[in-house]
Design an enzyme around this catalytic site. Structure first.
Site, PDB file in Angstrom:
ATOM      1  N   CYS A 101       0.857  -1.180   0.000  1.00 58.41           N
ATOM      2  CA  CYS A 101       0.000   0.000   0.000  1.00 58.41           C
ATOM      3  C   CYS A 101       0.892   1.228   0.000  1.00 58.41           C
ATOM      4  O   CYS A 101       1.884   1.275   0.733  1.00 58.41           O
ATOM      5  CB  CYS A 101      -0.885  -0.008   1.247  1.00 58.41           C
ATOM      6  N   HIS A 143      -9.141  -3.948  -1.483  1.00 57.83           N
ATOM      7  CA  HIS A 143      -8.132  -3.121  -0.806  1.00 57.83           C
ATOM      8  C   HIS A 143      -8.487  -1.639  -0.913  1.00 57.83           C
ATOM      9  O   HIS A 143      -8.457  -0.905   0.092  1.00 57.83           O
ATOM     10  CB  HIS A 143      -6.751  -3.411  -1.426  1.00 57.83           C
ATOM     11  N   GLU A 144      -8.818  -1.206  -2.139  1.00 61.61           N
ATOM     12  CA  GLU A 144      -9.079   0.229  -2.336  1.00 61.61           C
ATOM     13  C   GLU A 144     -10.354   0.673  -1.632  1.00 61.61           C
ATOM     14  O   GLU A 144     -10.393   1.742  -1.006  1.00 61.61           O
ATOM     15  CB  GLU A 144      -9.141   0.570  -3.828  1.00 61.61           C
ATOM     16  N   HIS A 147     -10.110   1.428   2.010  1.00 62.97           N
ATOM     17  CA  HIS A 147      -9.616   2.763   2.379  1.00 62.97           C
ATOM     18  C   HIS A 147     -10.766   3.740   2.635  1.00 62.97           C
ATOM     19  O   HIS A 147     -10.642   4.652   3.449  1.00 62.97           O
ATOM     20  CB  HIS A 147      -8.734   3.347   1.265  1.00 62.97           C
TER      21      HIS A 147
HETATM   22 NI    NI Z   1      -3.666   1.083  -0.127  1.00 64.29          NI
END
Ligand code: NI
Length: 178
Positions: A101, A143-144, A147
């Site tokens: 990341c 993953h995105e 966030h």
């Molecule tokens: Ni990330």
């Protein structure tokens, strides 16, 4: 357009849930996306979420149209702008995979993710996106989108012995020290 500083783990802004985008196709949204794209390209990222540059909106970009030096073995994922995303896992099967990341520079960790999922949302002009994906593509999206909910990949890990620095985990592979 500008390359923006990427916030690093420990910055409280990365832990805050982001807000939905209510107006599409605005100059502000296009400017945000231009900055995100330039920032991601400058760091060879496979994805970037708006809160990583301190903008608390539900906007992510991802994609690798050529082999990415940070993920040299990964399959190609289409370049995508995804706004107000909704994820729906297809089945319960999880798989472990290595992630990095841009907010956790120089490190990798083994993270469980749903193997298959459907994701929906819109692009910057409001055109619908509705895809069923698996593997690395599904991993990048999870993953995105995490966030946007204030979740960084180490918070998803189940075995912290599989978390470390690129150079120690993958010596000699020359993974970029992001
Ligand atoms: Ni990330």
């Amino acid at each position: 357009m500008a390359i923006r500083p990427v916030l690093r783990m420990g910055d409280p802004r990365l832990l805050r849930p982001s807000d939905r985008v209510l107006q599409l196709d605005t100059p502000e949204l296009h400017a945000l996306l231009a900055d995100m794209q330039e920032t991601m390209a400058s760091l060879n990222g496979a994805g970037l979420a708006a809160p990583q540059i301190g903008e608390p909106w539900r906007v992510v970009i991802f994609g690798t149209d050529a082999p990415n030096p940070r993920y040299p073995d990964a399959e190609i994922v289409p370049r995508t702008v995804l706004i107000n995303p909704e994820l729906e896992p297809l089945g319960t099967q999880m798989e472990q995979g290595w992630e990095g990341c841009l907010s956790v520079p120089g490190m990798r960790g083994l993270v469980p993710r749903y193997q298959q999922l459907r994701y929906r949302g819109v692009d910057e002009r409001g055109r619908a996106i509705d895809r069923q994906v698996s593997g690395f593509h599904a991993r990048v999206v999870q993953h995105e989108v995490d966030h946007l909910d204030g979740i960084l990949y180490p918070m998803r890990m189940t075995d912290l012995s599989q978390f470390g620095f690129n150079e120690e985990l993958f010596p000699g592979q020359g993974l970029q020290d992001d």
